[in-house]
Design a protein around this motif. Structure first.
Motif, PDB file in Angstrom:
ATOM      1  N   THR A   1      -9.326 154.809  78.543  1.00 10.78           N
ATOM      2  CA  THR A   1      -8.702 155.854  77.712  1.00 10.78           C
ATOM      3  C   THR A   1      -9.376 155.908  76.363  1.00 10.78           C
ATOM      4  N   VAL A   2      -9.644 154.768  75.777  1.00 14.37           N
ATOM      5  CA  VAL A   2     -10.306 154.736  74.469  1.00 14.37           C
ATOM      6  C   VAL A   2     -11.712 155.330  74.575  1.00 14.37           C
ATOM      7  N   LYS A   3     -12.439 154.985  75.621  1.00 13.67           N
ATOM      8  CA  LYS A   3     -13.776 155.522  75.819  1.00 13.67           C
ATOM      9  C   LYS A   3     -13.757 157.030  75.973  1.00 13.67           C
TER      10      LYS A   3
ATOM     11  N   ILE B   1     -15.440 159.944  73.608  1.00 13.34           N
ATOM     12  CA  ILE B   1     -16.353 160.951  74.159  1.00 13.34           C
ATOM     13  C   ILE B   1     -15.865 162.362  73.833  1.00 13.34           C
ATOM     14  N   ASN B   2     -14.562 162.583  73.895  1.00 11.97           N
ATOM     15  CA  ASN B   2     -13.996 163.921  73.677  1.00 11.97           C
ATOM     16  C   ASN B   2     -13.961 164.323  72.205  1.00 11.97           C
TER      17      ASN B   2
END
Length: 86
Positions: A78-80, A84-85
């Motif tokens: 989720t953190v990654k 990215i978003n």
């Protein structure tokens, strides 16, 4: 005659004392037997409790650890994705 009566009386007294001593010994043995039996039961229960606790925690601990690892992996993903978003 008096000597025979005295000997008989002493013999009767000794018999009564012997019976009283036997009764006391029986009571003490019963109490001691009960305490030994209770001690044995306590030891058996302690063993059962310790084995129950050991069996209870091992599989559950492994399952909980796996679930925690899975949650951590999801959190990392989720953190990654958030990075990215952005």
């Amino acid at each position: 005659m008096k000597d025979l009566q005295e000997i008989t009386r002493q013999g009767n007294m000794a018999m009564m004392q012997l019976e009283m001593a036997k009764k006391m010994i029986e009571e003490m043995q019963m109490k001691n037997g009960n305490s030994n039996q209770i001690k044995g039961q306590i030891l058996v229960l302690e063993e059962q409790l310790s084995s129950f606790a050991a069996n209870e925690t091992s599989p559950q601990d492994a399952l909980v650890k796996k679930r925690i690892e899975a949650v951590k992996n999801i959190e990392l993903q989720t953190v990654k994705m958030r990075r990215i978003n952005k």
